[in-house]
Design a protein around this motif. Structure first.
Motif, PDB file in Angstrom:
ATOM      1  N   UNK A  30       0.991  -1.202  -0.024  1.00  0.00           N
ATOM      2  CA  UNK A  30      -0.046   0.038   0.056  1.00  0.00           C
ATOM      3  C   UNK A  30       0.987   1.248  -0.120  1.00  0.00           C
ATOM      4  N   UNK A  31       1.862   1.171   0.525  1.00  0.00           N
ATOM      5  CA  UNK A  31       3.193   2.348   0.430  1.00  0.00           C
ATOM      6  C   UNK A  31       3.211   3.009  -0.924  1.00  0.00           C
ATOM      7  N   UNK A  32       3.225   2.053  -1.788  1.00  0.00           N
ATOM      8  CA  UNK A  32       3.361   2.229  -3.242  1.00  0.00           C
ATOM      9  C   UNK A  32       2.240   3.137  -3.852  1.00  0.00           C
ATOM     10  N   UNK A  33       1.008   2.826  -3.490  1.00  0.00           N
ATOM     11  CA  UNK A  33      -0.127   3.577  -3.817  1.00  0.00           C
ATOM     12  C   UNK A  33      -0.058   4.880  -2.892  1.00  0.00           C
ATOM     13  N   UNK A  34       0.453   5.229  -1.781  1.00  0.00           N
ATOM     14  CA  UNK A  34       0.515   6.264  -1.009  1.00  0.00           C
ATOM     15  C   UNK A  34       1.867   7.250  -1.880  1.00  0.00           C
ATOM     16  N   UNK A  35       2.754   6.779  -2.399  1.00  0.00           N
ATOM     17  CA  UNK A  35       3.731   7.358  -3.229  1.00  0.00           C
ATOM     18  C   UNK A  35       3.044   8.011  -4.727  1.00  0.00           C
ATOM     19  N   UNK A  36       2.189   7.117  -5.156  1.00  0.00           N
ATOM     20  CA  UNK A  36       1.573   7.575  -6.257  1.00  0.00           C
ATOM     21  C   UNK A  36       0.506   8.797  -6.226  1.00  0.00           C
ATOM     22  N   UNK A  37      -0.392   8.642  -4.831  1.00  0.00           N
ATOM     23  CA  UNK A  37      -1.083   9.768  -4.509  1.00  0.00           C
ATOM     24  C   UNK A  37      -0.339  10.851  -4.089  1.00  0.00           C
ATOM     25  N   UNK A  38       0.957  11.065  -3.818  1.00  0.00           N
ATOM     26  CA  UNK A  38       1.460  12.129  -3.493  1.00  0.00           C
ATOM     27  C   UNK A  38       2.118  12.894  -4.629  1.00  0.00           C
ATOM     28  N   UNK A  39       2.571  11.890  -5.501  1.00  0.00           N
ATOM     29  CA  UNK A  39       3.345  12.475  -6.509  1.00  0.00           C
ATOM     30  C   UNK A  39       2.668  12.547  -8.094  1.00  0.00           C
ATOM     31  N   UNK A  40       1.471  11.460  -8.019  1.00  0.00           N
ATOM     32  CA  UNK A  40       1.105  11.421  -9.445  1.00  0.00           C
ATOM     33  C   UNK A  40      -0.715  11.407  -9.232  1.00  0.00           C
ATOM     34  N   UNK A  41      -1.083  12.190  -8.498  1.00  0.00           N
ATOM     35  CA  UNK A  41      -2.751  12.177  -8.267  1.00  0.00           C
ATOM     36  C   UNK A  41      -3.547  12.531  -9.262  1.00  0.00           C
ATOM     37  N   UNK A  42      -3.145  13.386 -10.231  1.00  0.00           N
ATOM     38  CA  UNK A  42      -3.805  13.699 -11.530  1.00  0.00           C
ATOM     39  C   UNK A  42      -3.706  12.572 -12.227  1.00  0.00           C
TER      40      UNK A  42
END
Length: 200
Positions: A30-42
């Motif tokens: 789930x940490x990978x999803x968190x990184x995506x949320x921070x850096x690639x939400x769009x």
């Protein structure tokens, strides 16, 4: 932090934020999803992957298996992500914002292992440790119905005490005696023996 990062990205056309970590995924996928949320939400919104359930269904494979319960008293069925799927697509997306450097690429100095593999040393559980584990299991059972103030006792406290006791009982009980067959003493004695062999 997510709101701050989103604001900085909004006023800088999607940029203006730099994350620097050597461990983007340490405990769970789930940490990978968190990184995506921070850096690639769009980008996640554009692909309809901005909610964890849809992201997990696309990039993770859950597996249900038996595992030791947190109180150490028995086993339970637990569903966890076992591995990533659609890895090329996941990495293609992540590499849009990540400069990935592996240890091999960086040629970092690492200590050599004796016989080039880890050595497993078994430390027997003492009667005192078994007694403490049984008491932790009783405390965990008492929490299930509720009614206990979390400030008095909770699962985090119980599991923390269990981990400490497994390392050295003296971390939980000041009156406990030093065990020559304890994990710490076995690690120290084996380390001294290995060092002596290296110096020969």
């Amino acid at each position: 932090m997510f709101l701050k990062v989103s604001h900085v990205q909004r006023v800088n056309g999607g940029g203006g934020v730099v994350f620097a970590t050597g461990t983007p995924v340490t405990n769970s996928m789930a940490e990978m999803f968190t990184m995506h949320r921070y850096l690639q939400m769009a980008a996640l919104r554009a692909q309809r992957l901005n909610h964890f359930d849809s992201w997990a269904a696309t990039f993770g494979e859950p597996v249900t298996a038996m595992e030791l319960s947190p109180d150490g008293a028995g086993y339970r069925l637990q569903t966890r992500f076992a591995r990533f799927i659609n890895v090329p697509e996941l990495m293609q997306q992540f590499r849009q914002v990540a400069d990935i450097q592996t240890a091999k690429m960086l040629q970092l100095p690492v200590p050599t292992l004796e016989n080039e593999k880890p050595i497993i040393i078994s430390a027997p559980a003492t009667p005192a440790l078994k007694k403490l584990v049984a008491s932790l299991a009783e405390r965990a059972e008492a929490l299930k119905p509720g009614g206990i103030d979390p400030r008095e006792d909770n699962m985090l406290k119980i599991t923390t005490e269990g981990r400490k006791a497994a390392l050295d009982l003296r971390l939980v009980d000041k009156r406990a005696v030093d065990q020559s067959e304890g994990k710490v003493n076995l690690a120290v004695s084996h380390g001294i023996e290995s060092l002596a062999r290296m110096q020969e």
